[in-house]
Design a protein around this motif. Structure first.
Motif, PDB file in Angstrom:
ATOM      1  N   ALA A   1      26.383   5.327  -2.451  1.00 29.53           N
ATOM      2  CA  ALA A   1      27.187   5.381  -3.686  1.00 29.53           C
ATOM      3  C   ALA A   1      26.235   5.385  -4.888  1.00 29.53           C
ATOM      4  O   ALA A   1      25.214   6.063  -4.866  1.00 29.53           O
TER       5      ALA A   1
ATOM      6  N   THR B   1      27.411  -3.630 -14.238  1.00 25.64           N
ATOM      7  CA  THR B   1      28.181  -3.686 -12.994  1.00 25.64           C
ATOM      8  C   THR B   1      27.589  -4.690 -12.008  1.00 25.64           C
ATOM      9  O   THR B   1      28.226  -5.046 -11.029  1.00 25.64           O
TER      10      THR B   1
ATOM     11  N   THR C   1      24.007  -1.550  -8.450  1.00 23.65           N
ATOM     12  CA  THR C   1      25.125  -1.675  -7.510  1.00 23.65           C
ATOM     13  C   THR C   1      25.700  -0.298  -7.208  1.00 23.65           C
ATOM     14  O   THR C   1      25.413   0.679  -7.894  1.00 23.65           O
TER      15      THR C   1
ATOM     16  N   TYR D   1      29.498   1.575  -5.321  1.00 15.95           N
ATOM     17  CA  TYR D   1      30.734   1.494  -4.526  1.00 15.95           C
ATOM     18  C   TYR D   1      31.510   2.795  -4.615  1.00 15.95           C
ATOM     19  O   TYR D   1      31.736   3.340  -5.692  1.00 15.95           O
TER      20      TYR D   1
ATOM     21  N   SER E   1      34.858   4.274  -1.822  1.00 16.58           N
ATOM     22  CA  SER E   1      35.628   3.770  -0.685  1.00 16.58           C
ATOM     23  C   SER E   1      34.945   4.053   0.647  1.00 16.58           C
ATOM     24  O   SER E   1      34.927   3.208   1.546  1.00 16.58           O
TER      25      SER E   1
ATOM     26  N   GLY F   1      31.628   1.769   0.949  1.00 19.08           N
ATOM     27  CA  GLY F   1      31.710   0.326   0.872  1.00 19.08           C
ATOM     28  C   GLY F   1      30.888  -0.180  -0.300  1.00 19.08           C
ATOM     29  O   GLY F   1      30.507   0.581  -1.196  1.00 19.08           O
ATOM     30  N   PHE F   2      30.580  -1.465  -0.304  1.00 17.80           N
ATOM     31  CA  PHE F   2      29.863  -2.078  -1.424  1.00 17.80           C
ATOM     32  C   PHE F   2      28.376  -2.161  -1.099  1.00 17.80           C
ATOM     33  O   PHE F   2      27.977  -2.715  -0.074  1.00 17.80           O
ATOM     34  N   CYS F   3      27.566  -1.596  -1.985  1.00 18.41           N
ATOM     35  CA  CYS F   3      26.124  -1.499  -1.779  1.00 18.41           C
ATOM     36  C   CYS F   3      25.389  -2.100  -2.979  1.00 18.41           C
ATOM     37  O   CYS F   3      25.930  -2.177  -4.084  1.00 18.41           O
TER      38      CYS F   3
ATOM     39  N   THR G   1      33.403  -6.136   1.120  1.00 17.12           N
ATOM     40  CA  THR G   1      33.951  -6.497  -0.188  1.00 17.12           C
ATOM     41  C   THR G   1      32.813  -6.763  -1.158  1.00 17.12           C
ATOM     42  O   THR G   1      31.658  -6.961  -0.768  1.00 17.12           O
ATOM     43  N   LYS G   2      33.168  -6.809  -2.437  1.00 18.02           N
ATOM     44  CA  LYS G   2      32.180  -7.112  -3.466  1.00 18.02           C
ATOM     45  C   LYS G   2      31.606  -8.514  -3.264  1.00 18.02           C
ATOM     46  O   LYS G   2      30.399  -8.742  -3.430  1.00 18.02           O
TER      47      LYS G   2
ATOM     48  N   ARG H   1      29.136  -8.474  -0.411  1.00 14.34           N
ATOM     49  CA  ARG H   1      27.890  -7.842  -0.864  1.00 14.34           C
ATOM     50  C   ARG H   1      27.022  -8.864  -1.594  1.00 14.34           C
ATOM     51  O   ARG H   1      25.821  -8.987  -1.322  1.00 14.34           O
TER      52      ARG H   1
END
Length: 378
Positions: free
Chosen positions: A56, A208, A223, A225, A227, A230-232, A253-254, A257
């Motif tokens: 992302a 962010t 950061t 994101y 969908s 996912g959260f990176c 989820t955040k 992460r």
């Protein structure tokens, strides 16, 4: 530079060979992939770190790296005005709603990318630096290959899906890119911003990366994101003279992460300490037999400091392994010996010792003149 990177890699592998079974368990992570690195490029921990996954917006660390490298080379200036194209303005996701034809300084564009994760600004900067985003992406992939990234394919400058194509990278590759980005101190002017504004205060930016407020010593980096990804995150933090980088990919989820990145960083700060090898026993030069110079200066590049397991940091000894003399010719950068750091009989790390200069072998004329000098002195 390439020699220094190779030496650093040798140091890191030697250290980890001695630590593989000594460190406590990391604990379970929620993410699909993770890595923990020191800012020198030393790997401290990896979990499924080579799996290609979507990063992302963490993609933008490469965009910012190429921008700062161009600034350092003098190709562009942070005061340069960057013009938004219709294509850049068409980006979705997080953005500053750049208008076609609108101009912002490269400095403001960098701020919008680092703080607000602006997809439109990432593309505008790419176009400014390379003419087109496609040309910029070629540079991104070439630079990734130079850095040793083996599981990375960029398709755009911002990390969004693009015409059915997806940017793929790995936790290890993101760590390698992050290491390179941190070599540019200017990046911290952007990644440590909590809130700021552009357009003369008309547009507000909020970082962010909420870990800036929740994790002690955090200095960035980015950061991400979407969908599918996912959260990176690539999370860098400084404590006790160390700079560590935790990369987390595909957290559910955040909050998870943040928990994973915090756990990785905590693990590093709790278990490692900076260690500077004692090279006081290393001679400054070695004699050279039949060389145009009687001696050659020595160097131990890459041994400025490394991270070592805290429990093994005390009671270390240093052993210098060098020949009494070298035979000419000697090449610059030629390995001539090594320094070993030992804990008891265990070798924790090996520092290669190399020739700092080249020494050519004597020719027939040189040998004759040398002979004459000896005879005349007698």
């Amino acid at each position: 530079m390439m020699m220094k990177k190779m030496l650093c890699a040798l140091l890191c592998s030697a250290i980890l060979a001695g630590q593989a079974f000594a460190l406590p368990a990391m604990g379970e992570l929620s993410a699909k992939s993770a890595a923990l690195y020191d800012s020198s490029g030393q790997m401290l921990y990896e979990y499924n770190a080579d799996e290609p996954l979507q990063p992302a917006s963490v993609t933008k660390i490469m965009t910012m790296l190429l921008a700062l490298e161009a600034v350092d080379r003098g190709e562009v200036s942070l005061d340069d005005m960057v013009t938004g194209s219709a294509y850049a303005a068409s980006m979705g996701g997080t953005q500053i709603w750049l208008k076609e034809g609108e101009q912002l300084s490269l400095n403001d564009m960098m701020k919008a990318i680092a703080v607000g994760s602006a997809n439109d600004c990432a593309v505008a900067v790419a176009e400014h630096l390379a003419g087109t985003e496609a040309a910029f992406v070629e540079r991104m992939n070439a630079r990734a290959a130079e850095l040793g990234c083996q599981n990375t394919t960029f398709v755009n400058a911002n990390g969004l899906d693009h015409d059915g194509q997806k940017t793929l990278t790995s936790a290890r590759d993101l760590a390698l890119i992050s290491v390179e980005l941190l070599k540019h101190p200017k990046i911290l002017d952007y990644t440590t911003i909590w809130m700021d504004s552009i357009r003369d205060g008309a547009f507000q930016l909020a970082n962010t990366n909420k870990m800036l407020k929740s994790y002690q010593g955090l200095i960035g980096l980015k950061t991400g994101y979407i969908s599918e990804a996912g959260f990176c995150i690539s999370a860098a933090a400084q404590r006790d003279g160390m700079t560590l980088i935790a990369t987390v990919m595909a957290a559910p989820t955040k909050e998870q992460r943040t928990a994973d990145a915090s756990a990785l960083l905590n693990y590093g700060f709790a278990n490692f300490t900076k260690y500077v090898p004692d090279l006081s026993g290393l001679p400054s030069a070695l004699p050279v037999t039949l060389g145009k110079s009687e001696t050659v200066p020595l160097t131990a590049d890459g041994a400025d400091s490394v991270l070592i397991e805290k429990e093994k940091a005390g009671g270390l000894t240093t052993q210098v392994n060098l020949p009494e003399t070298l035979d000419a010719p000697v090449q610059k950068g030629q390995k001539v010996g090594e320094v070993q750091v030992l804990s008891g009989s265990d070798v924790l790390l090996t520092v290669p010792v190399t020739a700092a200069e080249a020494v050519d072998a004597m020719g027939v004329g040189d040998l004759f003149r040398s002979f004459l000098r000896v005879v005349l002195m007698k």
